[in-house]
Design a protein around this motif. Structure first.
Motif, PDB file in Angstrom:
ATOM      1  N   LEU A  20       9.364  38.825  29.485  1.00  0.00           N
ATOM      2  CA  LEU A  20      10.286  39.932  29.229  1.00  0.00           C
ATOM      3  C   LEU A  20      11.419  39.964  30.245  1.00  0.00           C
ATOM      4  CD1 LEU A  20      11.072  42.568  27.778  1.00  0.00           C
ATOM      5  CD2 LEU A  20       9.492  43.777  29.303  1.00  0.00           C
ATOM      6  N   LEU A  21      11.111  39.606  31.482  1.00  0.00           N
ATOM      7  CA  LEU A  21      12.122  39.659  32.539  1.00  0.00           C
ATOM      8  C   LEU A  21      13.278  38.698  32.282  1.00  0.00           C
ATOM      9  CD1 LEU A  21       9.878  39.991  35.720  1.00  0.00           C
ATOM     10  CD2 LEU A  21      11.257  41.762  34.616  1.00  0.00           C
ATOM     11  N   TYR A  22      13.056  37.648  31.467  1.00  0.00           N
ATOM     12  CA  TYR A  22      14.150  36.744  31.131  1.00  0.00           C
ATOM     13  C   TYR A  22      15.198  37.435  30.252  1.00  0.00           C
ATOM     14  CZ  TYR A  22      11.299  32.844  32.813  1.00  0.00           C
ATOM     15  OH  TYR A  22      10.550  32.007  33.586  1.00  0.00           O
ATOM     16  N   PHE A  23      14.759  38.419  29.485  1.00  0.00           N
ATOM     17  CA  PHE A  23      15.643  39.025  28.497  1.00  0.00           C
ATOM     18  C   PHE A  23      16.180  40.393  28.908  1.00  0.00           C
ATOM     19  CE2 PHE A  23      12.568  36.260  26.348  1.00  0.00           C
ATOM     20  CZ  PHE A  23      13.438  35.376  25.743  1.00  0.00           C
ATOM     21  N   PRO A  25      17.838  41.394  31.556  1.00  0.00           N
ATOM     22  CA  PRO A  25      19.216  41.453  32.079  1.00  0.00           C
ATOM     23  C   PRO A  25      20.285  41.537  30.996  1.00  0.00           C
ATOM     24  CG  PRO A  25      17.949  39.816  33.276  1.00  0.00           C
ATOM     25  CD  PRO A  25      17.100  40.245  32.108  1.00  0.00           C
ATOM     26  N   THR A  26      20.003  41.009  29.805  1.00  0.00           N
ATOM     27  CA  THR A  26      21.036  41.020  28.767  1.00  0.00           C
ATOM     28  C   THR A  26      21.327  42.434  28.269  1.00  0.00           C
ATOM     29  OG1 THR A  26      19.385  40.646  27.013  1.00  0.00           O
ATOM     30  CG2 THR A  26      20.391  38.704  28.021  1.00  0.00           C
ATOM     31  N   ARG A  27      20.471  43.395  28.607  1.00  0.00           N
ATOM     32  CA  ARG A  27      20.756  44.772  28.200  1.00  0.00           C
ATOM     33  C   ARG A  27      22.002  45.303  28.886  1.00  0.00           C
ATOM     34  NH1 ARG A  27      16.300  49.109  27.234  1.00  0.00           N
ATOM     35  NH2 ARG A  27      18.269  50.007  26.543  1.00  0.00           N
ATOM     36  N   LEU A  28      22.340  44.719  30.037  1.00  0.00           N
ATOM     37  CA  LEU A  28      23.572  45.134  30.714  1.00  0.00           C
ATOM     38  C   LEU A  28      24.797  44.790  29.866  1.00  0.00           C
ATOM     39  CD1 LEU A  28      22.744  43.988  34.345  1.00  0.00           C
ATOM     40  CD2 LEU A  28      22.733  46.322  33.456  1.00  0.00           C
ATOM     41  N   LEU A  29      24.685  43.722  29.083  1.00  0.00           N
ATOM     42  CA  LEU A  29      25.794  43.346  28.201  1.00  0.00           C
ATOM     43  C   LEU A  29      25.811  44.196  26.938  1.00  0.00           C
ATOM     44  CD1 LEU A  29      25.534  39.453  28.429  1.00  0.00           C
ATOM     45  CD2 LEU A  29      27.136  40.941  29.627  1.00  0.00           C
ATOM     46  N   ASP A  30      24.634  44.678  26.541  1.00  0.00           N
ATOM     47  CA  ASP A  30      24.538  45.433  25.291  1.00  0.00           C
ATOM     48  C   ASP A  30      24.891  46.907  25.462  1.00  0.00           C
ATOM     49  OD1 ASP A  30      23.655  43.119  24.132  1.00  0.00           O
ATOM     50  OD2 ASP A  30      21.536  43.583  24.413  1.00  0.00           O
ATOM     51  N   ILE A  47      29.372  34.667  28.162  1.00  0.00           N
ATOM     52  CA  ILE A  47      28.300  34.988  29.112  1.00  0.00           C
ATOM     53  C   ILE A  47      26.941  34.679  28.512  1.00  0.00           C
ATOM     54  CG2 ILE A  47      27.160  36.849  30.360  1.00  0.00           C
ATOM     55  CD1 ILE A  47      29.808  35.919  31.558  1.00  0.00           C
ATOM     56  N   TYR A  48      26.731  35.032  27.258  1.00  0.00           N
ATOM     57  CA  TYR A  48      25.445  34.762  26.605  1.00  0.00           C
ATOM     58  C   TYR A  48      25.170  33.255  26.566  1.00  0.00           C
ATOM     59  CZ  TYR A  48      23.708  39.267  24.912  1.00  0.00           C
ATOM     60  OH  TYR A  48      23.150  40.520  24.825  1.00  0.00           O
ATOM     61  N   ARG A  49      26.193  32.477  26.284  1.00  0.00           N
ATOM     62  CA  ARG A  49      26.008  31.022  26.230  1.00  0.00           C
ATOM     63  C   ARG A  49      25.666  30.470  27.612  1.00  0.00           C
ATOM     64  NH1 ARG A  49      31.028  29.243  22.198  1.00  0.00           N
ATOM     65  NH2 ARG A  49      29.899  29.610  20.234  1.00  0.00           N
ATOM     66  N   MET A  50      26.338  30.959  28.642  1.00  0.00           N
ATOM     67  CA  MET A  50      26.046  30.530  30.007  1.00  0.00           C
ATOM     68  C   MET A  50      24.615  30.912  30.393  1.00  0.00           C
ATOM     69  SD  MET A  50      29.627  31.621  31.869  1.00  0.00           S
ATOM     70  CE  MET A  50      28.946  31.344  33.502  1.00  0.00           C
ATOM     71  N   TYR A  51      24.242  32.108  30.031  1.00  0.00           N
ATOM     72  CA  TYR A  51      22.906  32.598  30.372  1.00  0.00           C
ATOM     73  C   TYR A  51      21.829  31.763  29.676  1.00  0.00           C
ATOM     74  CZ  TYR A  51      19.119  35.907  31.268  1.00  0.00           C
ATOM     75  OH  TYR A  51      17.947  36.488  31.678  1.00  0.00           O
TER      76      TYR A  51
END
Length: 220
Positions: A20-23, A25-30, A47-51
């Motif tokens: 879960l911890l891998y995903f 951080p993407t909430r900051l983008l959402d 950013i998503y592609r880089m991540y």
């Protein structure tokens, strides 16, 4: 809990929590409730592609790291080790620099350059971290416990490449996965061999050179 047969349950919970911890951080983008902090779709996709690419690199690097830990595993070359560190440790530092540049609207050339600089910084950090474990121990870890885990760090690889003797590798196989209090003399002997052969000094020099290179490139 383990004696009551709940060990496997908690193992699965731990693995799931780690995934879960891998995903998270993407909430900051959402989160776009605050218009001032919203980013446009093009930057978000970038950013998503880089991540996603970084996550792939980290897992591939960690796979090599685990493979080389196995008893009897073939000793990697220094080039192989540096490639593994670039994936496992360097890619995350590269993401930090590259993501900042991308969010600031930098060109693709600048973003890619900062990704590479960050990767080199991460590699230099990993080498120094390995050396520190051998010389004095890392925070929260015992001195030399990397040897017990079977870690094939750069000083060990450099020692083997400069010597025709298998004495160090045989010593490391003997102490792997044993309680540290039982193998302290062997750990001290292994570290002494690394010091006497100059491999610890050479590994530190390589890390220092990499770090200086990142500083020069950042200044440019």
């Amino acid at each position: 809990l383990w004696s009551r047969g709940l060990g496997d349950v908690y193992k699965r919970q731990a693995v799931n929590a780690g995934n879960l911890l891998y995903f998270l951080p993407t909430r900051l983008l959402d989160s776009r409730s605050d218009n001032a902090s919203a980013i446009d779709s093009a930057k978000e996709l970038r950013i998503y592609r880089m991540y996603a690419e970084t996550m792939r690199k980290i897992h591939y690097g960690q796979g090599l790291y685990i493979l080389w830990h196995q008893p009897g595993a073939e000793l990697p070359t220094a080039t192989d080790y540096l490639s593994m560190c670039t994936l496992k440790s360097g890619s995350l530092a590269g993401l930090a620099l590259g993501m900042g540049a991308a969010l600031a609207g930098a060109s693709s050339m600048t973003v890619n350059l900062l990704l590479t600089i960050g990767e080199r910084f991460g590699v230099s950090f990993q080498i120094i971290d390995d050396i520190t474990n051998l010389e004095q121990g890392n925070l929260g870890k015992d001195r030399g416990d990397d040897l017990i885990e079977g870690k094939k760090s750069l000083p060990i690889i450099l020692h083997r490449e400069s010597s025709n003797s298998n004495e160090l590798l045989e010593l490391l196989e003997d102490i792997q996965n044993r309680p540290i209090e039982q193998v302290l003399p062997q750990i001290n002997r292994a570290v002494t061999m690394l010091v006497d052969s100059g491999s610890l000094r050479e590994a530190r020099l390589r890390a220092s050179n990499l770090y200086r290179q990142t500083r020069i490139e950042l200044a440019a």
